[in-house]
Design an enzyme around this catalytic site. Structure first.
Site, short mmCIF file in Angstrom:
data_model
loop_
_atom_site.label_atom_id
_atom_site.label_comp_id
_atom_site.label_asym_id
_atom_site.label_seq_id
_atom_site.Cartn_x
_atom_site.Cartn_y
_atom_site.Cartn_z
N GLY A 1 13.15 55.70 32.83
CA GLY A 1 12.35 55.12 33.91
C GLY A 1 12.44 53.61 33.82
N LYS A 2 11.99 52.92 34.81
CA LYS A 2 11.91 51.44 34.76
C LYS A 2 11.00 50.99 35.88
CE LYS A 2 14.00 48.17 32.27
NZ LYS A 2 14.55 48.35 30.92
#
Ligand code: NAD
Length: 418
Positions: free
Chosen positions: A105-106
């Site tokens: 994720g980011k």
């Protein structure tokens, strides 16, 4: 110098190359080239004078086949949906490359944090944490620091989450300060994995890191620690840079002293033991044994790649080479050891932090460093084994082969739903 390569397209190209080497079906590959979901939100924050300001923010959850989504939160004026999508994809393949049980994720906020007071940054961080609350959690999605965020922001996110959930859940974010549930060795972890990758790489190439000449672009967290640990391993750090420019000393810079100078003055420029000051491009094209880009993405484009004189590159930054630069360096036989291995120390020690949070049992720094070394050395062996067994042009594609194979296996073992 900074070619505008779209980072999301770069990621997709890297996955395509590895998919071709693995002879993967196009439909499976298609699934692994796009995020599962992207949250796009507008945060409106009231300042002390009563005025309101709106900020755009994102969180991309790319793939969760191997575990909870994992990745940092970046505060930068250039944050974009495509950048966050690409960075979240790189996290999937990074975690798979080093064999830790996370997906990718980011997140990011489009903001220049230098323009705001600490109190204002706390409000904006808490506003983002409130938006993220339904999507994050110790077993769901675990944010961490990235460019312009650190322990302070992680402590605020943890506190916001725990207050709203009326619980304690230190593993909801990693990269926290020690008293808030952080891990020993986390701050140094990215620079340490860069050093370990460089050490293993030189051994594989039949050379020694001791006595090697090194240039490091970017003297922040990742770059300075890598430089310092390489110096401790006998390397000569001839040049380092930050956003103000580069310094050079043929017989080697004292990395600690440069750090103190940067702490005191805000820049490496003006360091009294430097022979000369260089432009950033000059650092990147120095005739050194090892070049470490440790600043931002797209630092070396196709044109500059023709000028690079280093024998090997170890990527501390995420995506520092454009895909065309990568092609040029492969043609020119420059050995590039990719980000998804070299800078994976950060996420690996984040994983150790999360394990310690879940067990409520904390390790000393020696144990953290030993476990990190085991992870990176094992991953390096997996990389070399893929490089030697598959028809791949370079170490980057070999790394994606290792990672993609692991993600596909987890997906296939789970079967399809619905
Ligand atoms: P940081 O903000 O601590 O340091 C970045 C450094 O790069 C600063 O010294 C800055 O002055 C310098 N810089 C910026 N633009 C530059 C330019 N054009 N030329 C030369 N120097 C320039 O950030 P960091 O945490 O060290 O991260 C650096 C890179 O490493 C990023 O790509 C980040 O995504 C990656 N990374 C960091 C971690 C981590 O745990 N810190 C983990 C994985 C990857």
């Amino acid at each position: 110098m900074f070619e505008e390569a779209n980072p999301f397209e770069s990621l997709q190209e890297q996955i395509d190359d590895a998919g071709a080497a693995l002879d993967l079906d196009a439909d499976i590959l298609e699934r692994l080239k796009h995020p599962e979901r992207v949250l796009e939100t507008n945060l409106t924050v009231e300042w002390d004078d009563g005025s309101l300001e709106r900020f755009k923010a994102f969180r991309s959850q790319f793939n969760g086949d191997r575990g909870p989504y994992k990745g940092g939160i970046r505060y930068h004026p250039n944050v974009s949906r495509d950048e966050v999508k690409a960075l979240s994809g790189w996290m999937v393949y990074k975690c798979a490359m080093v064999g830790i049980p996370y997906g990718g994720g980011k997140g990011g906020i489009v903001i220049d944090p230098k323009e705001y007071s600490e109190g204002e940054l706390e409000r904006i961080t808490r506003a983002f944490a409130t938006e993220l609350r339904p999507f994050v959690g110790e077993d769901k999605d675990i944010p961490a620091p990235d460019v312009n965020t650190g322990q302070r922001e992680m402590n605020w996110i943890k506190n916001t989450y725990e207050t709203l959930e009326n619980t304690t859940a230190p593993g909801v974010v990693t990269g926290k300060a020690i008293e808030s549930g952080g891990s020993e060795g986390r701050v140094e972890a990215t620079g340490r994995s860069t050093m370990l990758t460089a050490r293993e790489a030189f051994e594989y190439l039949g050379r020694s890191i001791s006595g090697a000449t090194v240039a490091v672009q970017g003297y922040g967290n990742a770059g300075w620690i890598a430089a310092n640990l390489l110096e401790c391993n006998g390397a000569t750090i001839v040049s380092v840079s930050d956003s103000s420019g580069a310094i050079y000393n043929e017989s080697g810079l004292d990395t600690q002293a440069v750090r103190h100078h940067k702490d005191d003055t805000g820049s490496v420029i003006g360091f009294n033991d430097a022979d000369e000051e260089l432009a950033d491009e000059e650092l990147l094209t120095l005739d050194v044994d090892l070049l470490i880009p440790a600043a931002l993405e797209n630092a070396i484009d196709e044109e500059l790649a023709h000028e690079v004189q280093a024998d090997a590159i170890v990527e501390a930054a995420n995506g520092p080479l454009t895909p065309r630069a990568d092609d040029v360096l492969t043609e020119r036989d420059v050995a590039v050891f990719p980000d998804i291995l070299a800078n994976a120390g950060g996420v690996t020690v984040s994983y150790f932090e999360w394990v310690q949070n879940r067990q409520r049992f904390y390790w000393d720094e020696d144990r953290v460093n030993e476990e990190l070394e085991t992870v990176i050395v094992t991953a390096f062996e997996d990389l070399v084994s893929a490089y030697e067994s598959y028809d791949v042009p370079n170490f980057r594609t070999a790394a994606y082969v290792v990672a993609l194979e692991r993600v596909v296996q987890a997906f296939e073992e789970g079967g399809t739903f619905p």
